[in-house]
Design an enzyme around this catalytic site. Structure first.
Site, PDB file in Angstrom:
ATOM      1  N   GLU A  37      39.633  40.969  41.204  1.00 47.38           N
ATOM      2  CA  GLU A  37      38.734  41.101  40.295  1.00 47.38           C
ATOM      3  C   GLU A  37      37.811  39.825  40.252  1.00 47.38           C
ATOM      4  O   GLU A  37      37.585  39.385  39.143  1.00 47.38           O
ATOM      5  CB  GLU A  37      39.091  41.600  38.934  1.00 47.38           C
ATOM      6  CG  GLU A  37      38.260  42.329  38.020  1.00 47.38           C
ATOM      7  CD  GLU A  37      38.874  42.691  36.690  1.00 47.38           C
ATOM      8  OE1 GLU A  37      38.056  43.300  36.074  1.00 47.38           O
ATOM      9  OE2 GLU A  37      40.141  42.593  36.686  1.00 47.38           O
ATOM     10  N   TYR A 108      43.850  45.157  45.007  1.00 50.31           N
ATOM     11  CA  TYR A 108      43.396  45.179  43.784  1.00 50.31           C
ATOM     12  C   TYR A 108      43.307  46.779  43.508  1.00 50.31           C
ATOM     13  O   TYR A 108      42.410  47.440  43.679  1.00 50.31           O
ATOM     14  CB  TYR A 108      41.852  44.771  43.237  1.00 50.31           C
ATOM     15  CG  TYR A 108      41.649  44.954  41.786  1.00 50.31           C
ATOM     16  CD1 TYR A 108      42.595  44.922  40.889  1.00 50.31           C
ATOM     17  CD2 TYR A 108      40.240  45.014  41.425  1.00 50.31           C
ATOM     18  CE1 TYR A 108      41.984  45.115  39.562  1.00 50.31           C
ATOM     19  CE2 TYR A 108      39.879  45.315  40.258  1.00 50.31           C
ATOM     20  CZ  TYR A 108      40.549  45.368  39.107  1.00 50.31           C
ATOM     21  OH  TYR A 108      40.222  45.557  38.030  1.00 50.31           O
ATOM     22  N   ASP A 150      47.056  42.895  41.921  1.00 58.58           N
ATOM     23  CA  ASP A 150      47.082  43.408  40.734  1.00 58.58           C
ATOM     24  C   ASP A 150      47.447  44.837  40.947  1.00 58.58           C
ATOM     25  O   ASP A 150      46.321  45.677  41.618  1.00 58.58           O
ATOM     26  CB  ASP A 150      45.752  43.347  39.890  1.00 58.58           C
ATOM     27  CG  ASP A 150      45.862  43.978  38.767  1.00 58.58           C
ATOM     28  OD1 ASP A 150      46.800  44.790  38.360  1.00 58.58           O
ATOM     29  OD2 ASP A 150      44.732  44.172  38.015  1.00 58.58           O
ATOM     30  N   ASN A 152      48.434  47.179  38.867  1.00 61.92           N
ATOM     31  CA  ASN A 152      48.063  48.000  37.658  1.00 61.92           C
ATOM     32  C   ASN A 152      49.085  48.906  37.262  1.00 61.92           C
ATOM     33  O   ASN A 152      48.794  50.140  36.832  1.00 61.92           O
ATOM     34  CB  ASN A 152      46.622  48.663  37.825  1.00 61.92           C
ATOM     35  CG  ASN A 152      45.512  47.678  37.101  1.00 61.92           C
ATOM     36  OD1 ASN A 152      45.782  47.387  35.911  1.00 61.92           O
ATOM     37  ND2 ASN A 152      44.558  47.536  37.981  1.00 61.92           N
ATOM     38  N   HIS A 254      45.277  38.156  32.927  1.00 56.32           N
ATOM     39  CA  HIS A 254      46.423  38.028  33.895  1.00 56.32           C
ATOM     40  C   HIS A 254      46.818  36.337  33.832  1.00 56.32           C
ATOM     41  O   HIS A 254      45.847  35.768  33.834  1.00 56.32           O
ATOM     42  CB  HIS A 254      46.203  38.687  35.230  1.00 56.32           C
ATOM     43  CG  HIS A 254      45.722  40.163  35.130  1.00 56.32           C
ATOM     44  ND1 HIS A 254      46.556  41.105  35.658  1.00 56.32           N
ATOM     45  CD2 HIS A 254      44.609  40.793  34.808  1.00 56.32           C
ATOM     46  CE1 HIS A 254      45.966  42.469  35.463  1.00 56.32           C
ATOM     47  NE2 HIS A 254      44.783  42.009  34.933  1.00 56.32           N
TER      48      HIS A 254
END
Length: 263
Positions: A37, A108, A150, A152, A254
């Site tokens: 990100e 990501y 990440d 998620n 994060h």
């Protein structure tokens, strides 16, 4: 290359939070940092700041204002690859080979929106399809690989502050957990975080900005992961979640992960 110190961090805009990235690198000095990100086009990435700290190898897969991943390294990086597991051109993956032959994949995975139903929420379907494409790719992995980023998804009951209250919340729903499980099984990936921090011990990597006092409420989730091929996982010697970074100036929601390897 007898050792490797590898870090991963969803920084939620690398230019806005460059100060804490520099602070982290000065403090921990990893050999490689994977960022997710980054929210910046490749031409505007602050590469000079990383060069000044000794990270002379910078590889990018950026996008204006959204998504984006980067790998900054003290070690040479070769055979770069960018997979479009989103199937829409979004910048969500960057893979490289390290000098010792190990593959490093920085990913990501989409958040998936707010409604855990692909018919009512196309973003949720895109997330599940992204994971399915990664699963198909994982089935073909033939070299020692470490995959970080990440994801998620908080897969275990102890990976969230309340399993019961988050069962219907995107990131911890049964279908996401099952889908991530298929991805893990496709290559027998070893979850390094839970190898070193065994369940049910608390291990969060993300806390919402909505909490007035994130530490006091501690409504965290383990969304960030480091997975390794079984043969590579045997070389992992340490793993740390750098939770204090969540309190630094202009923090990401994060925190960084760091795994150390000895070969």
């Amino acid at each position: 290359m007898n050792t490797l110190k590898l870090a991963s961090w969803n920084i939620n805009s690398v230019r806005f939070r460059l100060g804490i990235v520099e602070q982290f690198l000065n403090q921990e000095s990893p050999d490689i940092l994977c960022l997710q990100e980054t929210k910046v086009e490749d031409g505007l990435f602050p590469a000079a700041a990383f060069h000044a700290l000794g990270y002379h190898h910078v590889l990018l897969n950026g996008q204006r204002m959204h998504h984006g991943v980067a790998i900054v390294s003290k070690l040479p990086l070769i055979e770069e690859e960018r997979n479009d597991w989103q199937a829409n051109g979004e910048a969500r993956h960057l893979g490289v080979r390290l000098p010792n032959g190990v593959r490093l994949e920085n990913v990501y995975i989409p958040a998936g929106g707010d409604i855990p139903n692909r018919d009512l929420n196309p973003k949720f379907g895109q997330k599940l399809d992204f994971l399915a494409r990664m699963t198909a790719w994982s089935e073909g992995v033939r070299v020692p690989t470490v995959m970080v980023g990440d994801f998620n998804v908080a897969p275990l009951e102890c990976d969230v502050w309340s399993h019961k209250q988050l069962l219907d919340v995107v990131s911890h729903t049964p279908i996401e957990v099952e889908t991530l499980g298929r991805l893990q099984a496709a290559h027998d990936w070893v979850d390094l975080g839970r190898r070193f921090v065994a369940p049910p011990e608390r291990c969060f990597t993300w806390w919402s900005y909505r909490a007035k006092d994130w530490a006091a409420s501690d409504r965290g989730r383990r969304l960030d992961h480091m997975w390794a091929s079984p043969e590579l996982a045997r070389h992992a010697t340490a793993h740390a979640v750098h939770e204090p970074c969540r309190s630094w100036l202009k923090p990401s929601d994060h925190v960084p992960l760091v795994t150390e390897f000895a070969f």
